[in-house]
Design a protein around this motif. Structure first.
Motif, mmCIF file in Angstrom:
data_model
loop_
_atom_site.group_PDB
_atom_site.id
_atom_site.type_symbol
_atom_site.label_atom_id
_atom_site.label_comp_id
_atom_site.label_asym_id
_atom_site.label_seq_id
_atom_site.Cartn_x
_atom_site.Cartn_y
_atom_site.Cartn_z
ATOM 1 N N ALA A 196 0.832 -1.206 0.000
ATOM 2 C CA ALA A 196 0.000 0.000 0.000
ATOM 3 C C ALA A 196 0.866 1.257 0.000
ATOM 4 O O ALA A 196 1.991 1.264 0.520
ATOM 5 N N GLY A 197 0.323 2.320 -0.569
ATOM 6 C CA GLY A 197 0.950 3.625 -0.474
ATOM 7 C C GLY A 197 0.688 4.237 0.889
ATOM 8 O O GLY A 197 -0.182 3.793 1.642
ATOM 9 N N ALA A 198 1.442 5.274 1.221
ATOM 10 C CA ALA A 198 1.272 5.938 2.515
ATOM 11 C C ALA A 198 -0.013 6.737 2.535
ATOM 12 O O ALA A 198 -0.377 7.359 1.529
ATOM 13 N N PRO A 199 -0.731 6.752 3.669
ATOM 14 C CA PRO A 199 -1.903 7.630 3.785
ATOM 15 C C PRO A 199 -1.460 9.089 3.829
ATOM 16 O O PRO A 199 -0.272 9.392 4.004
ATOM 17 N N GLY A 200 -2.425 9.987 3.669
ATOM 18 C CA GLY A 200 -2.107 11.407 3.678
ATOM 19 C C GLY A 200 -2.139 12.001 5.080
ATOM 20 O O GLY A 200 -2.521 11.337 6.059
ATOM 21 N N ARG A 201 -1.733 13.256 5.166
ATOM 22 C CA ARG A 201 -1.826 14.023 6.411
ATOM 23 C C ARG A 201 -2.325 15.420 6.070
ATOM 24 O O ARG A 201 -1.925 16.018 5.071
ATOM 25 N N PHE A 202 -3.224 15.941 6.932
ATOM 26 C CA PHE A 202 -3.736 17.302 6.769
ATOM 27 C C PHE A 202 -3.612 17.996 8.120
ATOM 28 O O PHE A 202 -4.256 17.598 9.097
ATOM 29 N N LEU A 203 -2.753 19.015 8.184
ATOM 30 C CA LEU A 203 -2.414 19.647 9.462
ATOM 31 C C LEU A 203 -2.711 21.142 9.410
ATOM 32 O O LEU A 203 -2.450 21.809 8.405
ATOM 33 N N VAL A 204 -3.238 21.660 10.517
ATOM 34 C CA VAL A 204 -3.397 23.099 10.711
ATOM 35 C C VAL A 204 -2.622 23.466 11.964
ATOM 36 O O VAL A 204 -2.906 22.954 13.057
ATOM 37 N N ASN A 205 -1.622 24.295 11.787
ATOM 38 C CA ASN A 205 -0.733 24.687 12.899
ATOM 39 C C ASN A 205 -0.148 23.462 13.589
ATOM 40 O O ASN A 205 -0.023 23.405 14.817
ATOM 41 N N GLY A 206 0.185 22.455 12.791
ATOM 42 C CA GLY A 206 0.838 21.265 13.303
ATOM 43 C C GLY A 206 -0.083 20.212 13.880
ATOM 44 O O GLY A 206 0.387 19.151 14.299
ATOM 45 N N LYS A 207 -1.382 20.447 13.902
ATOM 46 C CA LYS A 207 -2.336 19.491 14.463
ATOM 47 C C LYS A 207 -3.164 18.857 13.350
ATOM 48 O O LYS A 207 -3.618 19.549 12.439
ATOM 49 N N SER A 208 -3.376 17.540 13.441
ATOM 50 C CA SER A 208 -4.149 16.818 12.435
ATOM 51 C C SER A 208 -5.608 17.255 12.457
ATOM 52 O O SER A 208 -6.206 17.433 13.536
ATOM 53 N N VAL A 209 -6.189 17.409 11.267
ATOM 54 C CA VAL A 209 -7.582 17.834 11.128
ATOM 55 C C VAL A 209 -8.261 16.933 10.103
ATOM 56 O O VAL A 209 -7.695 16.638 9.047
ATOM 57 N N SER A 210 -9.468 16.491 10.417
ATOM 58 C CA SER A 210 -10.298 15.774 9.450
ATOM 59 C C SER A 210 -11.739 16.181 9.694
ATOM 60 O O SER A 210 -12.443 15.595 10.528
ATOM 61 N N GLU A 211 -12.176 17.219 9.013
ATOM 62 C CA GLU A 211 -13.501 17.791 9.224
ATOM 63 C C GLU A 211 -14.249 17.891 7.905
ATOM 64 O O GLU A 211 -13.675 18.274 6.886
ATOM 65 N N ALA A 212 -15.534 17.559 7.914
ATOM 66 C CA ALA A 212 -16.361 17.751 6.731
ATOM 67 C C ALA A 212 -16.857 19.183 6.638
ATOM 68 O O ALA A 212 -17.219 19.658 5.566
ATOM 69 N N ARG A 213 -16.865 19.897 7.756
ATOM 70 C CA ARG A 213 -17.428 21.244 7.772
ATOM 71 C C ARG A 213 -16.396 22.295 7.378
ATOM 72 O O ARG A 213 -15.180 22.054 7.369
ATOM 73 N N LYS A 214 -16.865 23.479 7.074
ATOM 74 C CA LYS A 214 -16.010 24.618 6.765
ATOM 75 C C LYS A 214 -15.330 25.083 8.054
ATOM 76 O O LYS A 214 -15.952 25.156 9.108
ATOM 77 N N LEU A 215 -14.037 25.400 7.962
ATOM 78 C CA LEU A 215 -13.260 25.809 9.124
ATOM 79 C C LEU A 215 -13.044 27.316 9.125
ATOM 80 O O LEU A 215 -12.740 27.912 8.084
ATOM 81 N N THR A 216 -13.187 27.931 10.289
ATOM 82 C CA THR A 216 -12.859 29.350 10.451
ATOM 83 C C THR A 216 -11.413 29.465 10.885
ATOM 84 O O THR A 216 -11.015 28.952 11.932
ATOM 85 N N MET A 217 -10.629 30.140 10.080
ATOM 86 C CA MET A 217 -9.191 30.248 10.307
ATOM 87 C C MET A 217 -8.842 31.670 10.737
ATOM 88 O O MET A 217 -9.588 32.621 10.475
ATOM 89 N N GLN A 218 -7.671 31.806 11.340
ATOM 90 C CA GLN A 218 -7.205 33.102 11.812
ATOM 91 C C GLN A 218 -5.959 33.536 11.033
ATOM 92 O O GLN A 218 -5.253 32.709 10.441
ATOM 93 N N ALA A 219 -5.713 34.829 11.030
ATOM 94 C CA ALA A 219 -4.495 35.339 10.409
ATOM 95 C C ALA A 219 -3.283 34.647 11.028
ATOM 96 O O ALA A 219 -3.198 34.484 12.248
#
Length: 521
Positions: free
Chosen positions: A480-503
């Protein structure tokens, strides 16, 4: 004066080449003049010619399978609904998910082609529009009505004049009306130019319309496809693909691929697949059909024209209410997240029939990112969706290409274009070494992308990554290939909803690698 003598092979080849030229030229012109970078830079479009009966006769040499084969359905529906109601100068429109390409962003334009008052054919295009109002490209809407503006089959132009009411409705329901109408105008103008070329072609060769020509093209395409199927081993073959989607939900796609050599047909049945879900990753049957037929035809006879004839021998079935045949009012805006996995179980089934022609699982759906926010001066912006692919699965005799998404074929919008269009800075964009699965042939590597926004205001992030927990399967003993990673400020995120981000927030994407083919040496 129209001729009535039978069409020979030389004449057919000349006329066919002319049709290919007309449609391809119009598709490339549409791509050049489109406002949206997802069309102009990434090529997220389709263009095709239809006969008077609404059959897709020829498609352009450029485009994506999800748009091209869905356009075959959309064109047929519009011709049926407006039969005997079209006049010179009319232009038809819809983005109905269940009649066309599966979500509101993909708008289909169909232009009837007239020579004087005589209808010759239709030219159609489907492109991904940057904005359709509503929720955006993400998966967080709770039903289809939250996702944006629904345009039923209507006339965008009547006798050459714009429908003022429909134009006003569209303009008041989108965030970036100038961009939307720029793309609509590109579709309309490319259709008008194609119409002029087709009329000239008919006059040059003395043909009254393209009906005899379309009969010849479609019947030959269908018979050639059936003959290719008749060479396969008959039987029913099974495949399964399992993957995680935004929010951590696990989706299963099961297929039974039945090869009937007597009739020269193939049935793809998705019975046993996951049920439709509450997030916007549901897929309409048109889109499922588009990627199912693409998977089969890319293995079976990719050199044949892709039209109503070559698609006819392939039947696609899925239970109503399943994830690949969702029922109204299911949300569908991120339907590509599941739809682009449709070929995976089919390829596993076909591995039992033609192992040398299939490939291992790839990363699946492109990771789509859409950003909404305000510039320092308060002006609103909505990014064009930018797509990032992982590694492609390995082939029997070749490794999988890196950062290449099968099956869509759509390119990523270049980061230079994105940085020029909105206040974004890309810190990294590089390959992800070692993420492809090992095998006799290795899967392609994914990629690493990191960015942040140059804005003092909060901003919204629609992100729909998949395969964060389970990488793409290898095949025939490949790993198998490696799974992906999705990080915001170094923390893993997996959300279906829209995220509110900061500057100052930093987003990091590491897309999956493709599966390997064959046991590692």
């Amino acid at each position: 004066m129209a001729r009535s003598h039978p069409m020979d092979g030389v004449e057919l080849e000349i006329l066919w080449s002319n049709l290919i030229g007309i449609v391809t030229e119009r598709a490339k012109a549409l791509q050049r003049i489109a406002f949206s970078p997802i069309v102009r830079e990434a090529g997220d479009l389709a263009c095709a010619l239809f006969d008077q009966r609404g059959r897709m006769v020829v498609q352009a040499n450029t485009g994506t399978p999800g748009h091209i084969n869905s356009l075959a359905f959309a064109g047929a529906h519009l011709v049926r609904l407006f039969k005997d109601r079209c006049e010179p100068g009319d232009v038809l429109i819809t983005n109905d998910p269940w009649l066309s390409a599966g979500h509101f962003f993909d708008i289909t334009i169909l232009t009837p082609i007239f020579d004087g008052e005589k209808l010759l054919a239709y030219i159609g295009s489907t492109i991904h529009h940057t904005d359709i109002g509503g929720y955006g490209i993400g998966a967080g809407a709770r039903d289809v009505h939250e996702e944006g503006l629904w345009i039923p089959p209507l006339k965008l132009y009547e006798r050459g004049k714009p429908s003022a009411m429909l134009h006003d409705i569209i303009r008041h329901n989108v965030r970036t009306p100038d961009a939307v109408f720029g793309d609509l105008s590109a579709q309309v103008s490319s259709g008008e130019a194609a119409a002029e070329h087709l009329v000239t072609l008919c006059e040059r060769y003395g043909i009254a319309d393209i009906e005899t020509l379309s009969d010849e093209i479609i019947s030959r395409s269908e018979e050639a496809t059936r003959n290719a199927i008749r060479k396969l081993k008959p039987g029913t073959y099974h495949g399964e693909a399992v993957f995680d989607v935004p929010g951590g939900e696990v989706i299963t796609l099961r297929t039974a691929v039945t090869v009937d050599t007597e009739s020269g047909s193939i049935i793809v049945d998705f019975d046993g697949s996951s049920s439709q879900t509450t997030t916007g990753i549901n897929v309409v049957l048109n889109y499922t059909h588009a990627y199912s037929t693409f998977a089969i035809r890319s293995c079976l006879n990719p050199e044949l024209p892709n039209n109503t004839g070559s698609l006819a021998p392939i039947e696609v079935r899925a239970p109503v209410g399943s994830i690949v045949n969702c029922a109204y009012p299911a949300p569908v805006n991120a339907r590509h997240v599941v739809g682009m996995y449709v070929p995976m179980p089919i390829l596993k089934a076909l591995h039992q029939v033609m192992p040398e022609r299939v490939l291992a699982e790839g990363s699946g759906a492109v990771w789509t990112i859409q950003i909404q926010g305000r510039r320092a001066n308060g002006e609103a912006f909505t990014s064009s969706m930018f797509n990032y692919s992982g590694g492609m699965g390995a082939r029997a005799g070749k490794p999988g290409p890196s950062a290449t998404c099968y099956p869509t074929g759509v390119a990523a919008v270049p980061i230079e274009i994105l940085e020029a269009a909105m206040p974004i800075v890309f810190d990294r964009k590089e390959l992800r070494p070692g993420s492809g699965g090992k095998g006799r042939m290795q899967g392609g590597d994914g990629q690493i992308i990191q960015f942040h926004m140059l804005t003092e205001h909060p901003w919204l992030l629609n992100a729909v990554p998949s395969r964060l927990d389970r990488g793409p399967d290898g095949i025939d003993g490949g790993l198998a290939g490696a799974p992906g990673r999705f990080l915001v400020n170094g923390k893993s995120v997996s959300e279906a909803r829209k995220l509110t981000m900061q500057a100052g927030d930093v987003v990091l994407l590491e897309t999956p690698g493709g599966g390997g083919y064959g046991k590692p040496g």
